[in-house]
Design a protein around this motif. Structure first.
Motif, PDB file in Angstrom:
ATOM      1  N   UNK A 120     -10.015  36.450  21.253  1.00 29.22           N
ATOM      2  CA  UNK A 120     -10.330  36.692  19.893  1.00 29.22           C
ATOM      3  C   UNK A 120     -10.741  35.370  19.132  1.00 29.22           C
ATOM      4  N   UNK A 121      -9.986  34.433  19.218  1.00 29.67           N
ATOM      5  CA  UNK A 121     -10.075  33.107  18.610  1.00 29.67           C
ATOM      6  C   UNK A 121     -11.685  32.756  18.908  1.00 29.67           C
ATOM      7  N   UNK A 122     -11.975  32.495  20.415  1.00 31.67           N
ATOM      8  CA  UNK A 122     -13.007  32.008  20.490  1.00 31.67           C
ATOM      9  C   UNK A 122     -14.387  32.949  20.222  1.00 31.67           C
ATOM     10  N   UNK A 123     -14.162  33.934  20.227  1.00 33.66           N
ATOM     11  CA  UNK A 123     -15.311  35.021  19.800  1.00 33.66           C
ATOM     12  C   UNK A 123     -15.784  34.967  18.357  1.00 33.66           C
ATOM     13  N   UNK A 124     -14.218  34.785  17.468  1.00 29.47           N
ATOM     14  CA  UNK A 124     -14.491  34.704  16.244  1.00 29.47           C
ATOM     15  C   UNK A 124     -15.317  33.429  15.917  1.00 29.47           C
ATOM     16  N   UNK A 125     -15.148  32.219  16.593  1.00 33.70           N
ATOM     17  CA  UNK A 125     -15.673  30.984  16.165  1.00 33.70           C
ATOM     18  C   UNK A 125     -17.159  30.893  16.609  1.00 33.70           C
ATOM     19  N   UNK A 126     -17.302  31.678  17.727  1.00 32.06           N
ATOM     20  CA  UNK A 126     -18.539  31.538  18.260  1.00 32.06           C
ATOM     21  C   UNK A 126     -19.545  32.439  17.594  1.00 32.06           C
ATOM     22  N   UNK A 127     -19.075  33.652  16.957  1.00 31.61           N
ATOM     23  CA  UNK A 127     -20.129  34.566  16.195  1.00 31.61           C
ATOM     24  C   UNK A 127     -20.311  33.502  14.956  1.00 31.61           C
ATOM     25  N   UNK A 128     -19.136  33.190  14.332  1.00 35.01           N
ATOM     26  CA  UNK A 128     -19.535  32.412  12.929  1.00 35.01           C
ATOM     27  C   UNK A 128     -20.474  31.369  13.331  1.00 35.01           C
ATOM     28  N   UNK A 129     -20.559  30.463  14.406  1.00 35.37           N
ATOM     29  CA  UNK A 129     -21.301  29.390  14.689  1.00 35.37           C
ATOM     30  C   UNK A 129     -22.805  30.033  14.916  1.00 35.37           C
ATOM     31  N   UNK A 130     -22.869  31.117  15.884  1.00 31.83           N
ATOM     32  CA  UNK A 130     -24.169  31.787  15.964  1.00 31.83           C
ATOM     33  C   UNK A 130     -24.839  32.342  14.827  1.00 31.83           C
TER      34      UNK A 130
END
Length: 701
Positions: free
Chosen positions: A440-450
């Motif tokens: 959940x944490x990494x997906x949220x951060x990755x999506x915002x960076x992408x």
């Protein structure tokens, strides 16, 4: 060759008057003497003296005759000049007499000149009256022309109405200039009052012109003739303004009109007013996307009309397409700044950045094939300045940060509640405990960076830095949650029911987060994890391991208190119970991924050493100690003689002979510590043996 005394006396007065002649004569004599001395320096040369004398005499006679001729010609010229001067003096004297007579004649006719002045004034008045008589028909028809012109304006016959208006203005301006030229400025007010209807006609015409210009984008479709007529009238007025400004003798009232500049101004106001007066609701929520889509469609459509139709209706020097393009660009830039002054959410900020930096220049808008190559906004500067882009990106990052913080807090709260569930955490395909927290944490951060990478590289870097900072802060809150859970468990060790399992899952989650951080940045050269974040991961891992070991010690504490007791020495199942506890924890520790398991495995190895010591202590046949000790030192090569001696003393049933035999065996089989071995016994200090207590003059105990 010298001069006689008479000649010298005759020459003396002249020499006194002409010293230059005396000097010249001396030089001539010196030159003659020098010449004669050079010619007649030998006696035989004197025979030709007569020839030289006759020749020089002839030459002197020739020179004198030429001098006399020259002087005679000069004298004749001087005589002629004197005669001309004498004649001129006589003529000047005669002229002076004639001028005197004319002066007296003029003085006698002064009264007659005064009569001529009156005649001149009458003639000027006659000329003025003749001019007035010529314009009287026009003056009498002024009001009628005004009415007719007004009717033409109402019928939108603009060119005819403007022609009559120009005629009336020319008549008025001609009368005013004549009055100013002849000094009748006071009469100008009367003329202006008589022609006051011109101002009303001028205002009516101007209003119709600006209404036409304001509707020009529609008129070029429906009625281009009306728009062309308006442009022709504007050009007429512009030429009149330029002519009057160049003459600079008389500037009529209301000039210069400046209608061409007014044309641009009205056109720009029309463009701005029709597209960029958005309501507040248009800049919030989903309304902003619709508003920008409407702007995109409207701007492209109107620029196509300008390019295909309006350009053909105006002179080329108007540069109407460039003017409209620049107007749209500047108005849109100001409009976006107005929108950005509102408190926008992250979706709205992202939409504005994407629209201004990508959509605006794309083929969907200003780079549309129907507009190229005439429309070029690259020379107009960026739609959003670099400073405004940076400011907007920072606002966006702040909004994303707040959203990420909220999501992470919710995720941690859900995770904390799951720790108190009545079932174990889920496991992966390898049997390791885990939860959905890292995903959940990494997906949220990755999506915002992408998402940020779709705008600019700088925005992606800003969001990436923010993500690392928030992840570090999240790890701090995770440690606080672990401490809180540990406190709850200390109060009641049955709560949470699967305390150990969730601690192990937290270790696996921490390791998963740590290994996934480098994948947040798409650029492999920028994937270095900051030291502060690494330290945060280490602190989280240590905190979870600390809680695990504390739990292990709590289970071992009752058993450890019984060590070295009579019950332990009597061969009870105490050590077996400790082994069972440690085996249970070792089995649980195996549910943790490496390298965390390696740290827990070190504690397990220490416990295994304790079990090996138990076997040595519990060995019932002392004769087998040498063999057991040999196997022990082979497995733990860092054990020393002092360690073994202390161990045998603890047994209490080993004789001195057996003890010496065991130590000799150790001396015969020295052990070498292999590479990579983790020392256990070398870190344990052996206490000094107590000295035997002795009485005076007695045997030692």
């Amino acid at each position: 060759m010298g001069l006689s005394a008479e000649d010298e006396r005759a020459a003396s007065p002249r020499d006194e008057e002409w010293p230059e002649a005396e000097k010249a004569e001396k030089l001539a004599r010196g030159a003659a003497l020098k010449w004669a001395s050079g010619v007649f320096y030998r006696p035989e040369k004197l025979e030709g003296l007569g020839q030289y004398r006759s020749r020089e005499t002839q030459r002197n006679s020739s020179i004198q005759s030429r001098l006399k001729s020259t002087v005679q010609s000069y004298l004749e010229g001087v005589s002629a000049g004197l005669e001309q001067l004498r004649s001129a003096a006589q003529e000047v004297q005669s002229l002076c007499q004639d001028l005197g007579a004319a002066r007296w004649a003029l003085l006698n006719t002064t009264d007659r000149f005064q009569g001529l002045q009156q005649m001149r004034a009458l003639m000027a008045e006659h000329v003025q009256l003749a001019s007035v008589v010529q314009v009287l028909p026009q003056l009498f028809s002024v009001q009628e022309v005004f009415s007719h012109t007004l009717q033409l304006l109402h019928g939108q016959q603009l060119l005819e109405a403007h022609a009559e208006l120009m005629m009336m203005e020319h008549l008025r301006d001609d009368i005013l200039s004549q009055l100013q030229l002849r000094g009748f400025s006071s009469a100008q007010a009367t003329v202006l009052s008589y022609f006051s209807g011109l101002q009303e006609l001028n205002d009516t015409l101007a209003k119709q012109l600006w209404d036409i210009v304001g509707s020009s984008l529609h008129l070029v479709h429906e009625d281009p003739v009306l728009f062309v007529s308006a442009v022709r009238i504007i050009e007429r007025e512009e030429k009149i303004d330029n002519t009057l400004l160049l003459e600079a003798t008389f500037l009529p009232p209301g000039r210069p009109k400046g209608w061409r500049q007014k044309f641009y101004h009205v056109l720009q106001e029309t463009i701005t007013g029709s597209h960029f007066q958005a309501l507040r609701m248009d800049t919030e929520g989903s309304g902003l996307a619709g508003h920008l889509a409407k702007l995109q469609k409207g701007i492209v459509s109107e620029l196509r009309v300008v390019k295909d139709l309006m350009v053909q209706c105006v002179p080329a020097h108007y540069n109407i397409l460039s003017v409209c393009t620049a107007t749209f660009h500047q108005a849109l830039s100001s409009h976006l700044q107005d929108i950005l002054r509102e408190d926008l959410d992250k979706q709205a900020l992202f939409l504005l950045l994407e629209w201004a930096l990508h959509v605006y220049h794309s083929q969907e808008m200003m780079g549309h094939p129907d507009l190229l190559p005439e429309v070029d906004v690259s020379a107009l500067g960026p739609l959003m300045s670099p400073e405004l882009v940076d400011q907007t990106e920072r606002k966006y990052v702040m909004k994303v940060k707040a959203s990420v913080l909220e999501w992470m807090q919710r995720t941690l709260e859900v995770e904390f509640k799951e720790w108190f569930r009545e079932e174990e955490p889920e496991t992966d395909h390898q049997g390791f405990f885990q939860s959905a927290l890292p995903i959940i944490v990494m997906q949220m951060l990755k999506e915002n960076i992408q998402v940020a990478s779709l705008i600019t590289e700088s925005l992606r870097q800003k969001v990436y830095n923010m993500a690392l900072e928030e992840l570090e802060a999240f790890l701090g809150r995770l440690r606080e949650a672990l401490v809180q859970c540990g406190k709850e468990h200390q109060k009641d060790r049955s709560v949470p029911k699967y305390y150990m399992s969730y601690l192990l899952a937290t270790l696996n989650n921490n390791l998963a987060l740590s290994s996934s951080v480098s994948s947040l940045h798409p650029d492999t050269a920028c994937r270095e994890v900051p030291l502060s974040l690494r330290a945060a991961f280490d602190r989280t891992q240590k905190k979870a391991c600390q809680l695990l070991l504390e739990e292990l010690l709590l289970d071992l504490q009752p058993l450890c208190l019984q060590l070295h007791s009579r019950k332990w020495l009597s061969g009870s199942q105490l050590v077996s119970s400790m082994c069972e506890v440690i085996d249970k924890y070792a089995k649980d520790f195996s549910r943790v991924r490496r390298p965390v398991f390696m740290g827990l495995d070190q504690s397990q190895q220490s416990l295994e050493a304790v079990f090996a010591l138990q076997e040595l202590i519990c060995l019932k046949d002392p004769a087998l100690l040498s063999l057991e000790v040999l196997g022990f030192i082979t497995k733990y090569p860092d054990v020393s003689d002092e360690h073994i001696s202390t161990l045998l003393d603890i047994r209490g049933d080993v004789s001195k002979e057996v003890q010496h035999m065991v130590l000799d065996m150790m001396a015969q089989h020295p052990q070498i510590v292999p590479e990579g071995y983790r020392p256990i016994f070398s870190t344990i200090l052996v206490p000094m043996p107590e000295l035997p207590f002795c009485l005076r003059k007695g045997k030692c105990a």
